[in-house]
Design a protein around this motif. Structure first.
Motif, PDB file in Angstrom:
ATOM      1  N   PRO A   5      31.645  62.916  41.971  1.00  8.39           N
ATOM      2  CA  PRO A   5      32.589  63.944  41.504  1.00  8.39           C
ATOM      3  C   PRO A   5      32.564  65.211  42.343  1.00  8.39           C
ATOM      4  N   SER A   6      31.399  65.601  42.827  1.00  6.36           N
ATOM      5  CA  SER A   6      31.319  66.816  43.637  1.00  6.36           C
ATOM      6  C   SER A   6      32.100  66.657  44.941  1.00  6.36           C
ATOM      7  N   THR A   7      32.019  65.494  45.545  1.00  6.73           N
ATOM      8  CA  THR A   7      32.755  65.245  46.779  1.00  6.73           C
ATOM      9  C   THR A   7      34.252  65.181  46.516  1.00  6.73           C
ATOM     10  N   LEU A   8      34.635  64.562  45.417  1.00  3.88           N
ATOM     11  CA  LEU A   8      36.046  64.467  45.068  1.00  3.88           C
ATOM     12  C   LEU A   8      36.644  65.852  44.798  1.00  3.88           C
ATOM     13  N   ILE A   9      35.924  66.681  44.066  1.00  4.91           N
ATOM     14  CA  ILE A   9      36.385  68.047  43.799  1.00  4.91           C
ATOM     15  C   ILE A   9      36.518  68.816  45.108  1.00  4.91           C
ATOM     16  N   CYS A  39      37.921  79.625  49.607  1.00  8.25           N
ATOM     17  CA  CYS A  39      37.026  78.646  50.225  1.00  8.25           C
ATOM     18  C   CYS A  39      35.609  78.780  49.686  1.00  8.25           C
ATOM     19  N   PHE A  40      35.149  80.002  49.499  1.00  7.74           N
ATOM     20  CA  PHE A  40      33.830  80.223  48.916  1.00  7.74           C
ATOM     21  C   PHE A  40      33.785  79.691  47.481  1.00  7.74           C
ATOM     22  N   ALA A  41      34.852  79.869  46.740  1.00  2.00           N
ATOM     23  CA  ALA A  41      34.909  79.362  45.368  1.00  2.00           C
ATOM     24  C   ALA A  41      34.876  77.831  45.351  1.00  2.00           C
ATOM     25  N   ALA A  46      31.816  72.919  44.198  1.00  8.17           N
ATOM     26  CA  ALA A  46      31.249  71.642  44.636  1.00  8.17           C
ATOM     27  C   ALA A  46      29.727  71.650  44.496  1.00  8.17           C
ATOM     28  N   ALA A  47      29.087  72.773  44.802  1.00 13.99           N
ATOM     29  CA  ALA A  47      27.634  72.863  44.648  1.00 13.99           C
ATOM     30  C   ALA A  47      27.248  72.801  43.180  1.00 13.99           C
ATOM     31  N   TRP A  48      28.044  73.425  42.324  1.00 20.96           N
ATOM     32  CA  TRP A  48      27.760  73.386  40.889  1.00 20.96           C
ATOM     33  C   TRP A  48      27.904  71.959  40.347  1.00 20.96           C
TER      34      TRP A  48
END
Length: 58
Positions: A5-9, A39-41, A46-48
């Motif tokens: 999911p992190s990669t997809l987001i 971009c930072f968001a 993705a890190a979250w």
């Protein structure tokens, strides 16, 4: 093929950021830092999402 999911987001928001940044880059009166904030968001989101995965899933 399994996509975490992190990669997809990250991929979806990166694609959307690219579409919006083209218009923002051509806008003369726009704020120059707006694409960087978004971009930072995207990276923070993705890190979250990635922190919720167990180490065994990698």
């Amino acid at each position: 093929m399994y996509i975490p999911p992190s990669t997809l987001i990250f991929l979806v928001f990166t694609y959307l950021l690219f579409l919006f940044s083209v218009d923002w880059a051509l806008d003369v009166d726009g704020a120059w830092y707006r694409p960087f904030v978004i971009c930072f968001a995207v990276i923070a989101l993705a890190a979250w999402a990635y922190r919720e995965q167990n180490a065994d899933e990698l």
